[in-house]
Design a protein around this motif. Structure first.
Motif, mmCIF file in Angstrom:
data_model
loop_
_atom_site.group_PDB
_atom_site.id
_atom_site.type_symbol
_atom_site.label_atom_id
_atom_site.label_comp_id
_atom_site.label_asym_id
_atom_site.label_seq_id
_atom_site.Cartn_x
_atom_site.Cartn_y
_atom_site.Cartn_z
ATOM 1 N N GLU A 168 -7.642 -5.505 7.397
ATOM 2 C CA GLU A 168 -8.816 -5.059 7.975
ATOM 3 C C GLU A 168 -8.975 -3.372 8.212
ATOM 4 O O GLU A 168 -10.025 -3.007 8.072
ATOM 5 C CB GLU A 168 -9.011 -5.845 9.378
ATOM 6 C CG GLU A 168 -9.361 -7.048 9.359
ATOM 7 C CD GLU A 168 -9.608 -7.931 10.768
ATOM 8 O OE1 GLU A 168 -9.523 -7.076 11.747
ATOM 9 O OE2 GLU A 168 -9.552 -9.044 10.733
ATOM 10 N N ASP A 169 -7.707 -2.753 8.382
ATOM 11 C CA ASP A 169 -7.654 -1.427 8.203
ATOM 12 C C ASP A 169 -6.565 -1.005 7.256
ATOM 13 O O ASP A 169 -5.382 -0.938 7.545
ATOM 14 C CB ASP A 169 -7.210 -1.093 9.776
ATOM 15 C CG ASP A 169 -7.377 0.562 10.007
ATOM 16 O OD1 ASP A 169 -6.856 1.223 8.995
ATOM 17 O OD2 ASP A 169 -7.619 0.895 11.090
ATOM 18 N N ILE A 170 -7.161 -0.460 6.113
ATOM 19 C CA ILE A 170 -6.284 -0.106 5.000
ATOM 20 C C ILE A 170 -5.329 1.353 5.411
ATOM 21 O O ILE A 170 -4.208 1.373 5.126
ATOM 22 C CB ILE A 170 -7.029 0.326 3.945
ATOM 23 C CG1 ILE A 170 -7.599 -0.924 3.253
ATOM 24 C CG2 ILE A 170 -6.187 1.040 2.754
ATOM 25 C CD1 ILE A 170 -8.587 -0.650 2.099
ATOM 26 N N ASP A 171 -6.027 2.160 6.164
ATOM 27 C CA ASP A 171 -4.900 3.229 6.479
ATOM 28 C C ASP A 171 -4.051 2.831 7.400
ATOM 29 O O ASP A 171 -2.887 3.415 7.527
ATOM 30 C CB ASP A 171 -5.992 4.330 7.366
ATOM 31 C CG ASP A 171 -6.890 4.958 6.326
ATOM 32 O OD1 ASP A 171 -6.494 5.155 5.188
ATOM 33 O OD2 ASP A 171 -8.098 5.214 6.666
ATOM 34 N N GLU A 172 -4.244 2.020 8.580
ATOM 35 C CA GLU A 172 -3.289 1.366 9.398
ATOM 36 C C GLU A 172 -2.144 0.880 8.884
ATOM 37 O O GLU A 172 -1.025 1.051 9.038
ATOM 38 C CB GLU A 172 -3.949 0.636 10.569
ATOM 39 C CG GLU A 172 -2.875 -0.042 11.768
ATOM 40 C CD GLU A 172 -3.643 -0.817 12.473
ATOM 41 O OE1 GLU A 172 -3.273 -0.684 13.801
ATOM 42 O OE2 GLU A 172 -4.433 -1.873 12.111
ATOM 43 N N TYR A 178 3.549 0.577 6.276
ATOM 44 C CA TYR A 178 4.427 0.375 5.185
ATOM 45 C C TYR A 178 5.080 1.784 4.732
ATOM 46 O O TYR A 178 6.272 1.796 4.285
ATOM 47 C CB TYR A 178 3.831 -0.159 4.045
ATOM 48 C CG TYR A 178 3.588 -1.512 3.933
ATOM 49 C CD1 TYR A 178 4.597 -2.571 3.838
ATOM 50 C CD2 TYR A 178 2.282 -2.032 4.436
ATOM 51 C CE1 TYR A 178 4.426 -3.868 3.727
ATOM 52 C CE2 TYR A 178 1.857 -3.434 4.761
ATOM 53 C CZ TYR A 178 3.145 -4.261 4.211
ATOM 54 O OH TYR A 178 2.988 -5.838 4.591
ATOM 55 N N ARG A 179 4.364 2.791 5.164
ATOM 56 C CA ARG A 179 5.148 4.311 4.790
ATOM 57 C C ARG A 179 6.309 4.376 6.033
ATOM 58 O O ARG A 179 7.267 4.917 5.596
ATOM 59 C CB ARG A 179 4.053 5.238 4.923
ATOM 60 C CG ARG A 179 3.405 5.383 3.488
ATOM 61 C CD ARG A 179 2.624 6.696 3.165
ATOM 62 N NE ARG A 179 1.708 6.965 4.579
ATOM 63 C CZ ARG A 179 0.511 6.774 4.621
ATOM 64 N NH1 ARG A 179 -0.111 6.121 4.026
ATOM 65 N NH2 ARG A 179 -0.040 7.211 5.833
ATOM 66 N N ALA A 190 -2.623 1.731 -3.139
ATOM 67 C CA ALA A 190 -1.742 1.167 -3.851
ATOM 68 C C ALA A 190 -0.423 1.878 -3.378
ATOM 69 O O ALA A 190 -0.427 3.129 -3.411
ATOM 70 C CB ALA A 190 -1.845 1.333 -5.296
ATOM 71 N N LEU A 191 0.528 1.091 -2.868
ATOM 72 C CA LEU A 191 1.764 1.397 -2.336
ATOM 73 C C LEU A 191 2.747 1.144 -3.371
ATOM 74 O O LEU A 191 2.814 0.127 -3.895
ATOM 75 C CB LEU A 191 2.129 1.279 -1.256
ATOM 76 C CG LEU A 191 1.033 1.371 -0.051
ATOM 77 C CD1 LEU A 191 1.309 0.643 1.225
ATOM 78 C CD2 LEU A 191 0.639 2.819 0.402
ATOM 79 N N GLU A 192 4.108 2.155 -3.600
ATOM 80 C CA GLU A 192 5.265 1.590 -3.992
ATOM 81 C C GLU A 192 6.281 1.315 -2.918
ATOM 82 O O GLU A 192 6.559 2.289 -1.915
ATOM 83 C CB GLU A 192 5.954 2.615 -5.067
ATOM 84 C CG GLU A 192 7.127 2.034 -5.645
ATOM 85 C CD GLU A 192 7.473 2.985 -6.903
ATOM 86 O OE1 GLU A 192 7.390 2.454 -8.059
ATOM 87 O OE2 GLU A 192 8.092 4.151 -6.406
ATOM 88 N N ARG A 206 4.921 -2.822 -6.328
ATOM 89 C CA ARG A 206 3.622 -2.117 -5.669
ATOM 90 C C ARG A 206 3.140 -3.202 -4.849
ATOM 91 O O ARG A 206 3.387 -4.404 -4.842
ATOM 92 C CB ARG A 206 2.698 -2.115 -6.799
ATOM 93 C CG ARG A 206 2.781 -0.974 -7.851
ATOM 94 C CD ARG A 206 1.666 -0.747 -8.541
ATOM 95 N NE ARG A 206 1.998 0.391 -9.476
ATOM 96 C CZ ARG A 206 1.003 1.190 -9.756
ATOM 97 N NH1 ARG A 206 -0.189 1.252 -9.729
ATOM 98 N NH2 ARG A 206 1.529 2.488 -10.752
ATOM 99 N N VAL A 207 2.455 -2.614 -3.782
ATOM 100 C CA VAL A 207 1.989 -3.397 -2.854
ATOM 101 C C VAL A 207 0.401 -2.918 -2.758
ATOM 102 O O VAL A 207 0.198 -1.808 -2.453
ATOM 103 C CB VAL A 207 2.580 -3.509 -1.417
ATOM 104 C CG1 VAL A 207 1.704 -4.226 -0.257
ATOM 105 C CG2 VAL A 207 3.958 -3.972 -1.457
#
Length: 134
Positions: free
Chosen positions: A14-18, A23-24, A50-52, A57-58
């Motif tokens: 629901e909230d990409i930034d959150e 994950y960071r 896109a995260l590593e 990747r997630v």
């Protein structure tokens, strides 16, 4: 069909930034790219990050590409699919179709990728990806 590698997991959030911050902060994830729905059409009209995480990747989506393309009904937040890299997506598609597997999304070109989606017997969605320009 023999996949080349396991590539990613996709989640609807629901909230990409959150979620990206989560994950960071807790998994030392690196932000690789951001996508904006306004710059896409059909299946690419989605917001995503896109995260590593470790060596995989997630993807965090606001909606699934197959939702955006009108190929599925709305999917609740959570797990969307996981993706495998294949050398030749058309060959993999042909093998799986011959084995009686129905595809949610036929092989389609998205920039440097060719992708397709199908589901396993339990309904878990699987994406096949071919890197077209290596």
């Amino acid at each position: 069909m023999e996949p080349e590698s396991f590539f990613h997991v996709a989640l609807k959030v629901e909230d990409i930034d959150e979620c990206a911050t989560f994950y960071r902060e807790h998994f030392d994830a690196e932000l690789l790219e951001r996508g904006d729905a306004d710059s896409g059409a059909g299946a690419t009209a989605v917001n995503y990050a896109a995260l590593e995480v470790a060596d995989k990747r997630v993807y965090l989506f606001d909606r699934a590409p197959y939702e955006a393309a009108g190929l599925s009904s709305e999917i609740p937040p959570g797990f969307l699919h996981f993706g495998f890299v294949v050398d030749d997506i058309d060959q993999a598609h042909q093998e799986l179709t011959a084995a009686g597997i129905d595809f949610i999304m036929e092989p389609s070109v998205f920039g440097d990728l060719k992708i397709a989606f199908f589901a396993d017997p339990a309904g878990v969605r699987i994406e096949l990806l071919e890197h077209r320009h290596r």
